[in-house]
Enzyme design. Structure first.
Site, PDB file in Angstrom:
ATOM      1  N   GLU A 131       0.855  -1.196   0.000  1.00  0.00           N
ATOM      2  CA  GLU A 131       0.000   0.000   0.000  1.00  0.00           C
ATOM      3  C   GLU A 131       0.884   1.236   0.000  1.00  0.00           C
ATOM      4  O   GLU A 131       1.810   1.347   0.798  1.00  0.00           O
ATOM      5  CB  GLU A 131      -0.897  -0.006   1.251  1.00  0.00           C
ATOM      6  CG  GLU A 131      -1.771   1.231   1.321  1.00  0.00           C
ATOM      7  CD  GLU A 131      -2.840   1.124   2.390  1.00  0.00           C
ATOM      8  OE1 GLU A 131      -3.565   0.107   2.412  1.00  0.00           O
ATOM      9  OE2 GLU A 131      -2.937   2.054   3.210  1.00  0.00           O
ATOM     10  N   TYR A 147     -11.990  -5.182  10.214  1.00  0.00           N
ATOM     11  CA  TYR A 147     -11.284  -4.768  11.427  1.00  0.00           C
ATOM     12  C   TYR A 147     -11.235  -5.921  12.429  1.00  0.00           C
ATOM     13  O   TYR A 147     -12.209  -6.146  13.157  1.00  0.00           O
ATOM     14  CB  TYR A 147     -11.997  -3.544  12.037  1.00  0.00           C
ATOM     15  CG  TYR A 147     -12.060  -2.398  11.058  1.00  0.00           C
ATOM     16  CD1 TYR A 147     -11.078  -1.414  11.052  1.00  0.00           C
ATOM     17  CD2 TYR A 147     -13.058  -2.332  10.082  1.00  0.00           C
ATOM     18  CE1 TYR A 147     -11.098  -0.390  10.111  1.00  0.00           C
ATOM     19  CE2 TYR A 147     -13.087  -1.321   9.136  1.00  0.00           C
ATOM     20  CZ  TYR A 147     -12.102  -0.345   9.156  1.00  0.00           C
ATOM     21  OH  TYR A 147     -12.116   0.665   8.219  1.00  0.00           O
TER      22      TYR A 147
HETATM   23  P1  FAD Z   1     -17.854   1.263   7.141  1.00  0.00           P
HETATM   24  O1  FAD Z   1     -17.749  -0.131   6.651  1.00  0.00           O
HETATM   25  O2  FAD Z   1     -18.965   2.109   6.620  1.00  0.00           O
HETATM   26  O3  FAD Z   1     -17.929   1.190   8.747  1.00  0.00           O
HETATM   27  C1  FAD Z   1     -17.760   2.367   9.530  1.00  0.00           C
HETATM   28  C2  FAD Z   1     -18.452   2.185  10.878  1.00  0.00           C
HETATM   29  O4  FAD Z   1     -19.868   2.200  10.704  1.00  0.00           O
HETATM   30  C3  FAD Z   1     -18.156   0.845  11.578  1.00  0.00           C
HETATM   31  O5  FAD Z   1     -18.109   1.094  12.961  1.00  0.00           O
HETATM   32  C4  FAD Z   1     -19.340  -0.042  11.219  1.00  0.00           C
HETATM   33  O6  FAD Z   1     -19.591  -1.032  12.210  1.00  0.00           O
HETATM   34  C5  FAD Z   1     -20.472   0.988  11.173  1.00  0.00           C
HETATM   35  N1  FAD Z   1     -21.519   0.661  10.186  1.00  0.00           N
HETATM   36  C6  FAD Z   1     -21.336   0.253   8.925  1.00  0.00           C
HETATM   37  N2  FAD Z   1     -22.528   0.119   8.297  1.00  0.00           N
HETATM   38  C7  FAD Z   1     -23.489   0.472   9.201  1.00  0.00           C
HETATM   39  C8  FAD Z   1     -24.918   0.550   9.166  1.00  0.00           C
HETATM   40  N3  FAD Z   1     -25.598   0.223   8.055  1.00  0.00           N
HETATM   41  N4  FAD Z   1     -25.570   0.948  10.297  1.00  0.00           N
HETATM   42  C9  FAD Z   1     -24.877   1.269  11.433  1.00  0.00           C
HETATM   43  N5  FAD Z   1     -23.519   1.204  11.517  1.00  0.00           N
HETATM   44  C10 FAD Z   1     -22.828   0.815  10.422  1.00  0.00           C
HETATM   45  N6  FAD Z   1      -9.311   6.139   4.845  1.00  0.00           N
HETATM   46  C11 FAD Z   1      -9.108   7.094   3.917  1.00  0.00           C
HETATM   47  O7  FAD Z   1      -9.547   8.252   4.098  1.00  0.00           O
HETATM   48  N7  FAD Z   1      -8.424   6.829   2.750  1.00  0.00           N
HETATM   49  C12 FAD Z   1      -7.937   5.597   2.477  1.00  0.00           C
HETATM   50  O8  FAD Z   1      -7.327   5.390   1.428  1.00  0.00           O
HETATM   51  C13 FAD Z   1      -8.126   4.552   3.441  1.00  0.00           C
HETATM   52  N8  FAD Z   1      -7.659   3.298   3.217  1.00  0.00           N
HETATM   53  C14 FAD Z   1      -7.925   2.304   4.129  1.00  0.00           C
HETATM   54  C15 FAD Z   1      -7.473   1.002   3.864  1.00  0.00           C
HETATM   55  C16 FAD Z   1      -7.712  -0.032   4.767  1.00  0.00           C
HETATM   56  C17 FAD Z   1      -7.248  -1.431   4.444  1.00  0.00           C
HETATM   57  C18 FAD Z   1      -8.395   0.249   5.985  1.00  0.00           C
HETATM   58  C19 FAD Z   1      -8.632  -0.851   6.991  1.00  0.00           C
HETATM   59  C20 FAD Z   1      -8.832   1.535   6.261  1.00  0.00           C
HETATM   60  C21 FAD Z   1      -8.609   2.576   5.340  1.00  0.00           C
HETATM   61  N9  FAD Z   1      -9.049   3.881   5.571  1.00  0.00           N
HETATM   62  C22 FAD Z   1      -8.835   4.863   4.632  1.00  0.00           C
HETATM   63  C23 FAD Z   1      -9.721   4.221   6.830  1.00  0.00           C
HETATM   64  C24 FAD Z   1     -11.255   4.088   6.746  1.00  0.00           C
HETATM   65  O9  FAD Z   1     -11.776   5.079   5.866  1.00  0.00           O
HETATM   66  C25 FAD Z   1     -11.799   4.263   8.171  1.00  0.00           C
HETATM   67  O10 FAD Z   1     -11.433   3.178   8.962  1.00  0.00           O
HETATM   68  C26 FAD Z   1     -13.272   4.591   8.305  1.00  0.00           C
HETATM   69  O11 FAD Z   1     -13.482   5.041   9.649  1.00  0.00           O
HETATM   70  C27 FAD Z   1     -14.208   3.415   8.082  1.00  0.00           C
HETATM   71  O12 FAD Z   1     -14.255   3.050   6.784  1.00  0.00           O
HETATM   72  P2  FAD Z   1     -15.051   1.705   6.337  1.00  0.00           P
HETATM   73  O13 FAD Z   1     -15.058   1.681   4.881  1.00  0.00           O
HETATM   74  O14 FAD Z   1     -14.547   0.545   7.065  1.00  0.00           O
HETATM   75  O15 FAD Z   1     -16.526   2.083   6.894  1.00  0.00           O
END
Ligand code: FAD
Length: 289
Positions: free
Chosen positions: A17, A145
């Protein structure tokens, strides 16, 4: 090629990455990084994405395009939906497609990236995933996570949301960094019991200095095992020794993960090709067995 197909052909799938330069930063140094990383023959490289709608998106496209079109290595472009409109995301997705980028890591992003833009048209990553899926053009990765997302009420609640996210069209998952493999194995069991069966690649970050690790722990909530804390205390004032110990720790972690059959290693190499080189070389034949 869609990245999830790589998991059918190879084990483990190796990826790195990288991140675009900071605002007004030097993109040439990122290209040099790619040049060095390419020599290590990764199966794909991923490029992170900053605040939606900013020029960071353009940098992600440019860098991912170089990986894919100049180096002929599969590229995984990260994309966050926080604060973005459908129109903005449509433009970016069209841009990715025009550059032959076939794989997107679809993420929500963090709310501090919002500034004063409002929530945008998508609340969760799962909303973005179903939107991209409907276009039927991209392989879709998503984040998971092993210790639960930092905002989640509990790991169980997070797993429930993960299940929903995967059913919206996720082809493979990439984990958040972790330092305790037992936490990952427990998480994997929980996932499989929920019938989440897409390939998973594990995110490994070598610790190179104490500040970096403290920030990562604050952002991710990752647990630091006792033996890891001892390394930090013992070598915190000896940067070179700490880096050596951090790389050795990551290697030990990876050997254990590989011998337990993980499908892929996703190395957070922090744009430091020399770190990637040390990690890959220290695995030697283990990577190809
Ligand atoms: P989601 O899957 O939407 O989850 C976020 C939170 O909401 C979780 O607590 C989940 O339990 C909860 N949730 C999900 N769906 C629902 C629902 N329907 N109702 C109620 N609660 C719900 N960030 C950046 O800005 N740029 C990047 O390039 C980047 N790359 C990343 C790469 C990896 C491998 C990882 C692990 C993280 C990366 N991040 C990046 C960070 C990421 O954007 C954050 O961790 C963010 O807080 C959550 O993103 P997510 O897509 O997991 O969110």
């Amino acid at each position: 090629m869609k990245i999830h197909q790589l998991f059918e052909q190879k084990n483990p799938v190796l990826s790195f990455e990288i991140f675009p330069p900071k605002r007004n930063g030097d993109v040439q140094s990122v290209y040099k990084t790619i040049d060095e990383l390419a020599k290590l023959s990764p199966d794909y490289m991923s490029v992170t994405y900053g605040a939606a709608g900013s020029e960071r998106g353009e940098e992600t496209v440019k860098i991912a395009s170089r990986i894919k079109n100049d180096y002929k290595i599969e590229a995984l472009a990260h994309l966050t939906c926080v604060g973005a409109t459908k129109h903005e995301l449509d433009q970016l997705l069209a841009d990715y497609a025009n550059h032959q980028i076939e794989n997107i890591l679809a993420l929500r992003g963090d709310y501090d990236a919002l500034s004063n833009r409002g929530i945008g048209d998508f609340k969760y990553a799962s909303d973005l995933i179903s939107y991209i899926k409907a276009k039927n053009a991209f392989g879709i990765g998503a984040a998971c996570y092993p210790e639960g997302h930092i905002e989640a009420r509990s790991l169980t609640a997070d797993l429930f949301q993960l299940k929903h996210k995967v059913t919206q069209g996720v082809d493979f998952l990439v984990t958040q960094l972790f330092f305790d493999n037992e936490k990952y194995y427990a998480f994997l069991n929980e996932m499989r019991s929920l019938d989440i069966n897409v390939p998973i690649t594990v995110g490994i970050m070598p610790v190179l200095n104490r500040k970096q690790i403290e920030r990562m722990v604050e952002l991710s909530g990752a647990n630091l095992p006792e033996k890891f804390k001892k390394i930090l205390v013992k070598y915190e004032h000896h940067p070179e020794a700490l880096e050596d110990a951090g790389i050795a720790y990551a290697c030990e972690q990876m050997v254990d993960l590989l011998s337990n059959g993980v499908q892929g290693l996703h190395l957070y190499v922090m744009n430091k090709p020399e770190v990637a080189k040390r990690l890959v070389n220290s695995l030697g034949h283990i990577l190809h067995t």
